[in-house]
Design a protein around this motif. Structure first.
Motif, PDB file in Angstrom:
ATOM      1  N   HIS A   1      28.964 -45.086 -67.671  1.00 58.47           N
ATOM      2  CA  HIS A   1      27.662 -45.118 -66.860  1.00 58.47           C
ATOM      3  C   HIS A   1      26.871 -44.187 -67.609  1.00 58.47           C
ATOM      4  O   HIS A   1      25.534 -44.169 -67.416  1.00 58.47           O
ATOM      5  CB  HIS A   1      27.690 -45.098 -65.196  1.00 58.47           C
ATOM      6  N   ARG A   2      27.497 -42.859 -68.008  1.00 64.59           N
ATOM      7  CA  ARG A   2      26.727 -42.101 -68.743  1.00 64.59           C
ATOM      8  C   ARG A   2      26.595 -42.055 -70.234  1.00 64.59           C
ATOM      9  O   ARG A   2      25.799 -41.083 -70.909  1.00 64.59           O
ATOM     10  CB  ARG A   2      27.285 -40.528 -68.358  1.00 64.59           C
TER      11      ARG A   2
ATOM     12  N   ASN B   1      28.700 -41.425 -61.840  1.00 59.95           N
ATOM     13  CA  ASN B   1      28.771 -40.794 -62.801  1.00 59.95           C
ATOM     14  C   ASN B   1      29.894 -40.854 -63.812  1.00 59.95           C
ATOM     15  O   ASN B   1      30.311 -39.884 -64.587  1.00 59.95           O
ATOM     16  CB  ASN B   1      28.301 -39.284 -62.555  1.00 59.95           C
TER      17      ASN B   1
ATOM     18  N   GLN C   1      19.187 -41.366 -59.283  1.00 59.72           N
ATOM     19  CA  GLN C   1      20.192 -40.287 -59.537  1.00 59.72           C
ATOM     20  C   GLN C   1      21.183 -40.281 -58.747  1.00 59.72           C
ATOM     21  O   GLN C   1      21.118 -40.680 -57.328  1.00 59.72           O
ATOM     22  CB  GLN C   1      19.176 -39.106 -59.124  1.00 59.72           C
TER      23      GLN C   1
ATOM     24  N   LEU D   1      22.763 -45.843 -70.948  1.00 61.14           N
ATOM     25  CA  LEU D   1      21.515 -45.460 -70.446  1.00 61.14           C
ATOM     26  C   LEU D   1      20.307 -45.991 -71.330  1.00 61.14           C
ATOM     27  O   LEU D   1      19.231 -46.227 -70.921  1.00 61.14           O
ATOM     28  CB  LEU D   1      21.627 -43.837 -70.631  1.00 61.14           C
TER      29      LEU D   1
END
Length: 183
Positions: A79-80, A75, A97, A85
């Motif tokens: 990456h977020r 996270n 997840q 995304l």
């Protein structure tokens, strides 16, 4: 946070029970780390120039269909990020997840990076290209069985996140990874 860890581990294990080695073989786990131009063997020594090296750990999976690949990322903010995304989604990849603050459930963090950094410790690099070559060479030198063992450890780490009753359930002990049975 604990609930999220349990939920993520439960989903991971359900998928693994259903698909087994095919599921594990489809995962591309990504992350980034710092690799130093010189990482002294002794911490007392001064550290010289750091460079951020990303995407050095891409591992090709010739035995998998591209559309079946599953991306696993921790996270980290990069990456977020919405662009990251959206790109992954646009390309049609599934995202696995990952619970927040759980480096123990990220194979790159609990196994790959520590070994890579140990292998590079004590070496001086004169250029970014030389450093990249050393990283790629080290990663390529790791045996396929070593990577398979990491994925087995990953499954075990998810099991440890489950409540006691779930953890006591009997799980298969043979994992198939990239078409080979690993015990």
């Amino acid at each position: 946070m604990m609930k999220t860890r349990i939920e993520a581990s439960e989903k991971f294990l359900q998928r693994w029970r259903k698909e087994g080695g095919r599921f594990l073989s489809s995962i591309i786990t990504t992350d980034e780390t710092w690799v130093n131009f010189y990482d002294p063997e002794m911490k007392r020594e001064s550290m010289v120039g750091q460079r951020h090296l990303t995407n050095a750990l891409r591992k090709k999976r010739p035995d998998c269909e591209i559309e079946d690949l599953i991306f696993h990322q921790d996270n980290a903010p990069a990456h977020r990020a919405e662009d990251t995304l959206l790109t992954i989604d646009f390309l049609g990849y599934e995202r696995l997840q990952h619970p927040p603050y759980s480096p123990d459930l990220a194979p790159m963090d609990f196994c790959v990076f520590p070994r890579l950094k140990a292998d590079l410790r004590g070496r001086r690099f004169k250029s970014e290209d030389e450093m990249k070559f050393a990283v790629r060479s080290a990663i390529r030198s790791y045996e396929k069985e070593w990577y398979a063992d990491i994925f087995e450890k990953w499954v075990d780490r998810h099991r440890k996140c489950m409540p006691v009753a779930e953890a006591m359930e009997v799980f298969p002990r043979t994992i198939t990874f990239a078409g080979q049975n690993m015990v």
